[in-house]
Motif scaffolding. Structure first.
Motif, PDB file in Angstrom:
ATOM      1  N   ARG A   3       0.815  -1.196   0.000  1.00 14.85           N
ATOM      2  CA  ARG A   3       0.000   0.000   0.000  1.00 14.85           C
ATOM      3  C   ARG A   3       0.848   1.245   0.000  1.00 14.85           C
ATOM      4  N   PHE A   4       0.224   2.343  -0.450  1.00 21.78           N
ATOM      5  CA  PHE A   4       0.805   3.675  -0.381  1.00 21.78           C
ATOM      6  C   PHE A   4      -0.087   4.552   0.489  1.00 21.78           C
ATOM      7  N   VAL A   5       0.521   5.470   1.198  1.00 20.17           N
ATOM      8  CA  VAL A   5      -0.217   6.490   1.934  1.00 20.17           C
ATOM      9  C   VAL A   5       0.355   7.845   1.532  1.00 20.17           C
ATOM     10  N   GLU A   6      -0.487   8.650   0.909  1.00 15.70           N
ATOM     11  CA  GLU A   6      -0.057   9.977   0.476  1.00 15.70           C
ATOM     12  C   GLU A   6      -0.382  11.010   1.567  1.00 15.70           C
ATOM     13  N   SER A   7       0.437  12.040   1.640  1.00 20.91           N
ATOM     14  CA  SER A   7       0.205  13.109   2.614  1.00 20.91           C
ATOM     15  C   SER A   7       0.827  14.404   2.091  1.00 20.91           C
ATOM     16  N   GLY A   8       0.497  15.486   2.757  1.00 16.99           N
ATOM     17  CA  GLY A   8       1.096  16.772   2.432  1.00 16.99           C
ATOM     18  C   GLY A   8       0.201  17.722   1.667  1.00 16.99           C
ATOM     19  N   LEU A  20       4.546  17.000  -1.285  1.00 15.24           N
ATOM     20  CA  LEU A  20       3.751  15.805  -1.060  1.00 15.24           C
ATOM     21  C   LEU A  20       4.671  14.626  -0.765  1.00 15.24           C
ATOM     22  N   SER A  21       4.182  13.736   0.068  1.00 11.65           N
ATOM     23  CA  SER A  21       4.954  12.549   0.406  1.00 11.65           C
ATOM     24  C   SER A  21       4.114  11.303   0.183  1.00 11.65           C
ATOM     25  N   CYS A  22       4.781  10.259  -0.241  1.00  5.58           N
ATOM     26  CA  CYS A  22       4.124   8.981  -0.499  1.00  5.58           C
ATOM     27  C   CYS A  22       4.905   7.921   0.272  1.00  5.58           C
ATOM     28  N   SER A  80       8.729  11.595  -2.826  1.00  2.00           N
ATOM     29  CA  SER A  80       8.229  12.947  -2.590  1.00  2.00           C
ATOM     30  C   SER A  80       7.981  13.669  -3.904  1.00  2.00           C
ATOM     31  N   LEU A  81       7.105  14.643  -3.843  1.00  2.57           N
ATOM     32  CA  LEU A  81       6.841  15.517  -4.982  1.00  2.57           C
ATOM     33  C   LEU A  81       6.870  16.946  -4.474  1.00  2.57           C
TER      34      LEU A  81
END
Length: 122
Positions: A3-8, A20-22, A80-81
């Motif tokens: 799984r991935f969890v995106e945030s930011g 953004l972070s993944c 990251s983005l």
């Protein structure tokens, strides 16, 4: 389970910046190309950027070239983005996903997260 969890994601004004972070779990991040995608209301999901697994080559959609920077830290299982000079048209839900290589269709990517919302106001 993979799984991935995106945030930011956040609400910012035009010209602002976000990072953004993944976070990946359940698999070895370094074995996969990782893409960032976005979906604006009423539009199809589109590719924003991708970073390959072997030599960390990076790819960007024309609409974000020069403004967004993708990076990965395999030791920390994160991608990251960095987004700068944000525009209202960058408003969307941003997702990350994996594939064997960059440059494939959006539908080829897998292990999609729930996304993180970015809103850019003018």
């Amino acid at each position: 389970q993979e799984r991935f969890v995106e945030s930011g994601g956040d609400s910012v004004q035009s010209g602002g910046s976000l990072r953004l972070s993944c976070a990946a779990s359940g698999f070895t991040l370094g074995l996969y190309a990782i893409g960032w995608f976005r979906q604006a209301p009423g539009k199809e999901r589109e590719g924003v950027s991708c970073i390959s697994s072997r030599d960390e080559s990076t790819y960007y959609a024309d609409s974000v070239k020069g403004r967004f920077t993708i990076s990965r830290n395999n030791a920390k299982n994160t991608v990251s983005l960095e987004m700068t000079s944000l525009k209202p048209e960058d408003t969307a839900i941003y997702y990350c996903a994996a594939d064997a290589q960059c440059g494939t269709s959006v539908r080829n990517f897998y292990w999609w997260g729930q996304g993180t919302a970015v809103t850019v106001s003018s």
